[in-house]
Motif scaffolding. Structure first.
Motif, PDB file in Angstrom:
ATOM      1  N   MET A  61       0.801  -1.216   0.000  1.00  0.00           N
ATOM      2  CA  MET A  61       0.000   0.000   0.000  1.00  0.00           C
ATOM      3  C   MET A  61       0.841   1.276   0.000  1.00  0.00           C
ATOM      4  SD  MET A  61      -2.950  -1.434  -0.006  1.00  0.00           S
ATOM      5  CE  MET A  61      -4.091  -0.094   0.335  1.00  0.00           C
ATOM      6  N   GLN A  62       2.005   1.252   0.610  1.00  0.00           N
ATOM      7  CA  GLN A  62       2.822   2.462   0.755  1.00  0.00           C
ATOM      8  C   GLN A  62       4.288   2.145   0.461  1.00  0.00           C
ATOM      9  OE1 GLN A  62       1.489   3.490   4.846  1.00  0.00           O
ATOM     10  NE2 GLN A  62       0.467   5.265   3.944  1.00  0.00           N
ATOM     11  N   GLY A  63       5.166   3.115   0.722  1.00  0.00           N
ATOM     12  CA  GLY A  63       6.588   2.882   0.531  1.00  0.00           C
ATOM     13  C   GLY A  63       7.258   3.766  -0.499  1.00  0.00           C
ATOM     14  N   ALA A  64       6.511   4.674  -1.141  1.00  0.00           N
ATOM     15  CA  ALA A  64       7.113   5.559  -2.137  1.00  0.00           C
ATOM     16  C   ALA A  64       7.986   6.614  -1.469  1.00  0.00           C
ATOM     17  CB  ALA A  64       6.018   6.240  -2.959  1.00  0.00           C
ATOM     18  N   SER A  65       8.950   7.139  -2.218  1.00  0.00           N
ATOM     19  CA  SER A  65       9.808   8.236  -1.760  1.00  0.00           C
ATOM     20  C   SER A  65       9.369   9.521  -2.445  1.00  0.00           C
ATOM     21  CB  SER A  65      11.276   7.952  -2.098  1.00  0.00           C
ATOM     22  OG  SER A  65      11.721   6.753  -1.500  1.00  0.00           O
ATOM     23  N   ILE A  66       9.499  10.660  -1.740  1.00  0.00           N
ATOM     24  CA  ILE A  66       9.075  11.942  -2.295  1.00  0.00           C
ATOM     25  C   ILE A  66      10.154  13.012  -2.103  1.00  0.00           C
ATOM     26  CG2 ILE A  66       6.610  11.538  -1.948  1.00  0.00           C
ATOM     27  CD1 ILE A  66       6.847  13.309   0.605  1.00  0.00           C
ATOM     28  N   ASP A  67       9.983  14.114  -2.837  1.00  0.00           N
ATOM     29  CA  ASP A  67      10.796  15.311  -2.625  1.00  0.00           C
ATOM     30  C   ASP A  67      10.401  15.900  -1.269  1.00  0.00           C
ATOM     31  OD1 ASP A  67      11.643  18.041  -2.570  1.00  0.00           O
ATOM     32  OD2 ASP A  67      11.720  18.070  -4.759  1.00  0.00           O
ATOM     33  N   GLN A  68      11.372  16.076  -0.381  1.00  0.00           N
ATOM     34  CA  GLN A  68      11.096  16.576   0.963  1.00  0.00           C
ATOM     35  C   GLN A  68      11.591  18.009   1.168  1.00  0.00           C
ATOM     36  OE1 GLN A  68      12.923  13.516   3.403  1.00  0.00           O
ATOM     37  NE2 GLN A  68      11.041  12.307   3.432  1.00  0.00           N
ATOM     38  N   SER A  69      11.817  18.715   0.076  1.00  0.00           N
ATOM     39  CA  SER A  69      12.282  20.103   0.193  1.00  0.00           C
ATOM     40  C   SER A  69      11.132  21.012   0.615  1.00  0.00           C
ATOM     41  CB  SER A  69      12.857  20.587  -1.145  1.00  0.00           C
ATOM     42  OG  SER A  69      11.855  20.610  -2.145  1.00  0.00           O
ATOM     43  N   ASN A  70      11.477  22.097   1.305  1.00  0.00           N
ATOM     44  CA  ASN A  70      10.465  23.056   1.747  1.00  0.00           C
ATOM     45  C   ASN A  70      10.168  24.024   0.594  1.00  0.00           C
ATOM     46  OD1 ASN A  70       8.706  24.491   3.346  1.00  0.00           O
ATOM     47  ND2 ASN A  70      10.322  25.671   4.364  1.00  0.00           N
ATOM     48  N   SER A  71       9.479  23.482  -0.429  1.00  0.00           N
ATOM     49  CA  SER A  71       9.201  24.238  -1.644  1.00  0.00           C
ATOM     50  C   SER A  71       7.941  23.676  -2.283  1.00  0.00           C
ATOM     51  CB  SER A  71      10.377  24.123  -2.625  1.00  0.00           C
ATOM     52  OG  SER A  71      10.431  22.818  -3.170  1.00  0.00           O
ATOM     53  N   SER A  72       7.543  24.293  -3.388  1.00  0.00           N
ATOM     54  CA  SER A  72       6.352  23.817  -4.090  1.00  0.00           C
ATOM     55  C   SER A  72       6.547  22.422  -4.674  1.00  0.00           C
ATOM     56  CB  SER A  72       5.972  24.795  -5.198  1.00  0.00           C
ATOM     57  OG  SER A  72       7.029  24.928  -6.129  1.00  0.00           O
ATOM     58  N   SER A  73       7.777  21.942  -4.687  1.00  0.00           N
ATOM     59  CA  SER A  73       8.059  20.589  -5.178  1.00  0.00           C
ATOM     60  C   SER A  73       7.835  19.526  -4.111  1.00  0.00           C
ATOM     61  CB  SER A  73       9.502  20.486  -5.686  1.00  0.00           C
ATOM     62  OG  SER A  73       9.711  21.329  -6.790  1.00  0.00           O
ATOM     63  N   PHE A  74       7.576  19.972  -2.874  1.00  0.00           N
ATOM     64  CA  PHE A  74       7.382  19.000  -1.796  1.00  0.00           C
ATOM     65  C   PHE A  74       6.277  18.010  -2.174  1.00  0.00           C
ATOM     66  CE2 PHE A  74       5.218  17.271   1.857  1.00  0.00           C
ATOM     67  CZ  PHE A  74       6.265  16.859   2.663  1.00  0.00           C
ATOM     68  N   GLY A  75       6.559  16.742  -1.920  1.00  0.00           N
ATOM     69  CA  GLY A  75       5.568  15.701  -2.154  1.00  0.00           C
ATOM     70  C   GLY A  75       5.616  15.060  -3.514  1.00  0.00           C
ATOM     71  N   THR A  76       6.420  15.601  -4.435  1.00  0.00           N
ATOM     72  CA  THR A  76       6.552  14.987  -5.753  1.00  0.00           C
ATOM     73  C   THR A  76       7.219  13.618  -5.608  1.00  0.00           C
ATOM     74  OG1 THR A  76       6.788  17.145  -6.802  1.00  0.00           O
ATOM     75  CG2 THR A  76       7.535  15.231  -8.061  1.00  0.00           C
ATOM     76  N   VAL A  77       6.641  12.601  -6.197  1.00  0.00           N
ATOM     77  CA  VAL A  77       7.199  11.251  -6.072  1.00  0.00           C
ATOM     78  C   VAL A  77       8.523  11.172  -6.811  1.00  0.00           C
ATOM     79  CG1 VAL A  77       6.863   8.803  -6.588  1.00  0.00           C
ATOM     80  CG2 VAL A  77       4.925  10.190  -5.815  1.00  0.00           C
ATOM     81  N   THR A  78       9.565  10.741  -6.104  1.00  0.00           N
ATOM     82  CA  THR A  78      10.882  10.563  -6.714  1.00  0.00           C
ATOM     83  C   THR A  78      11.167   9.095  -7.009  1.00  0.00           C
ATOM     84  OG1 THR A  78      11.908  10.471  -4.510  1.00  0.00           O
ATOM     85  CG2 THR A  78      11.811  12.629  -5.614  1.00  0.00           C
ATOM     86  N   ASN A  79      10.500   8.200  -6.287  1.00  0.00           N
ATOM     87  CA  ASN A  79      10.667   6.763  -6.532  1.00  0.00           C
ATOM     88  C   ASN A  79       9.473   6.036  -5.918  1.00  0.00           C
ATOM     89  OD1 ASN A  79      11.492   4.057  -6.752  1.00  0.00           O
ATOM     90  ND2 ASN A  79      13.648   4.623  -6.496  1.00  0.00           N
ATOM     91  N   TYR A  80       8.775   5.277  -6.744  1.00  0.00           N
ATOM     92  CA  TYR A  80       7.635   4.522  -6.217  1.00  0.00           C
ATOM     93  C   TYR A  80       8.088   3.327  -5.392  1.00  0.00           C
ATOM     94  CZ  TYR A  80       4.292   7.219  -8.946  1.00  0.00           C
ATOM     95  OH  TYR A  80       3.509   8.237  -9.436  1.00  0.00           O
ATOM     96  N   ASN A  81       9.348   2.924  -5.560  1.00  0.00           N
ATOM     97  CA  ASN A  81       9.851   1.728  -4.879  1.00  0.00           C
ATOM     98  C   ASN A  81       8.886   0.565  -5.131  1.00  0.00           C
ATOM     99  OD1 ASN A  81      12.127   3.194  -3.804  1.00  0.00           O
ATOM    100  ND2 ASN A  81      10.713   4.119  -2.322  1.00  0.00           N
ATOM    101  N   GLU A  82       8.427  -0.092  -4.086  1.00  0.00           N
ATOM    102  CA  GLU A  82       7.495  -1.215  -4.291  1.00  0.00           C
ATOM    103  C   GLU A  82       6.036  -0.818  -4.094  1.00  0.00           C
ATOM    104  OE1 GLU A  82      10.039  -1.389  -2.070  1.00  0.00           O
ATOM    105  OE2 GLU A  82      11.474  -2.700  -3.090  1.00  0.00           O
ATOM    106  N   ALA A  83       5.774   0.450  -3.809  1.00  0.00           N
ATOM    107  CA  ALA A  83       4.396   0.885  -3.554  1.00  0.00           C
ATOM    108  C   ALA A  83       3.512   0.599  -4.768  1.00  0.00           C
ATOM    109  CB  ALA A  83       4.367   2.372  -3.233  1.00  0.00           C
ATOM    110  N   GLY A  84       2.391  -0.044  -4.532  1.00  0.00           N
ATOM    111  CA  GLY A  84       1.471  -0.374  -5.614  1.00  0.00           C
ATOM    112  C   GLY A  84       1.698  -1.737  -6.231  1.00  0.00           C
TER     113      GLY A  84
END
Length: 241
Positions: A71-94
């Motif tokens: 159900m989970q496990g994706a990696s995201i952009d963690q910068s304090n900017s409008s890019s926050f939350g953008t998926v950088t790697n789905y890994n095994e999520a899904g």
């Protein structure tokens, strides 16, 4: 004699036809409604033994068809900017696949065939029992166990024949990833950051998504993957899941 046989043949035709058609009317279709699946958390996965360790094997049996899904496990952009939350790697999520249970030993479930995808049990992997039908009829709304952070949020079944809705529906509205909890607090000063930690009053809680956020990123306006961001400032609401 030939005349009699000719009439006998004609008489047999409708009898045979009736025998072939009648079972379609006589066999009662199973009816379903409510929660039709069973769910259990996967705590460990062993590709060598083609098995998973689960939280509970209650309601699971040898021969059952099951769905394995992360159900989970994706990696995201963690910068304090409008890019926050953008998926950088789905890994095994899904990742998901169907399997058949070969054996059950305590809390270990062994599958008949080898798994073909990879999974990370530390990122919300669950096993869902999949009911099997030929023809099936809905007698009410079919829904899911609500997602609780570990299991639920999924409706799945298999039908080789017809699925008769009878005016009913399959509805899991509000049963998936959870929205941010409402908290009646909030800082009085303007707050513009895209994330705050889970105890900071300058931002409300973000909604859940395929990302399992740590405390450091759980509040504030930045949306994490598909989960909505929480409002910033005084008494703002949480984001949707």
């Amino acid at each position: 004699m030939g005349f009699i046989m000719k009439h006998l043949q004609l008489l047999w035709i409708p009898v045979l036809t009736c025998i072939l058609i009648t079972p379609n009317f006589l066999i009662a279709q199973p009816t379903i409604s409510g929660v039709i699946n069973d769910y259990t958390e996967v705590t460990n996965l062993d590709l060598c033994s083609n098995s998973v360790t689960v939280g509970s094997t209650n309601n699971f049996s040898v021969g059952d068809r099951v769905l394995l899904i992360q159900m989970q496990g994706a990696s995201i952009d963690q910068s304090n900017s409008s890019s926050f939350g953008t998926v950088t790697n789905y890994n095994e999520a899904g990742n998901y696949e169907f399997a058949t249970i070969q054996s059950i030993n305590s809390n270990q479930i062994v599958f008949q065939n080898y798994l073909v995808r990879s999974y990370n049990p530390s990122a919300s992997v669950q096993l869902v029992r999949v009911p099997q039908y030929n023809n099936v009829s809905l007698s009410g709304t079919v829904t899911a166990q609500a997602w609780n952070g570990t299991t639920g949020g999924i409706v799945v079944f298999a039908a080789t024949g017809n699925v008769n809705l009878n005016g009913n529906s399959i509805d899991i509205s509000g049963q998936g990833f959870r929205g941010g909890n409402a908290v009646n607090i909030g800082g009085l000063c303007p707050s513009t950051d895209y994330y705050y930690d889970c105890n900071n009053t300058n931002g409300a809680n973000k909604g859940e998504s395929i990302v399992d956020l740590s405390c450091a990123y759980q509040r504030g306006r930045g949306a994490a993957a598909g989960g909505a961001g929480g409002g910033n400032g005084h008494n703002n609401g949480g984001g949707g899941g």
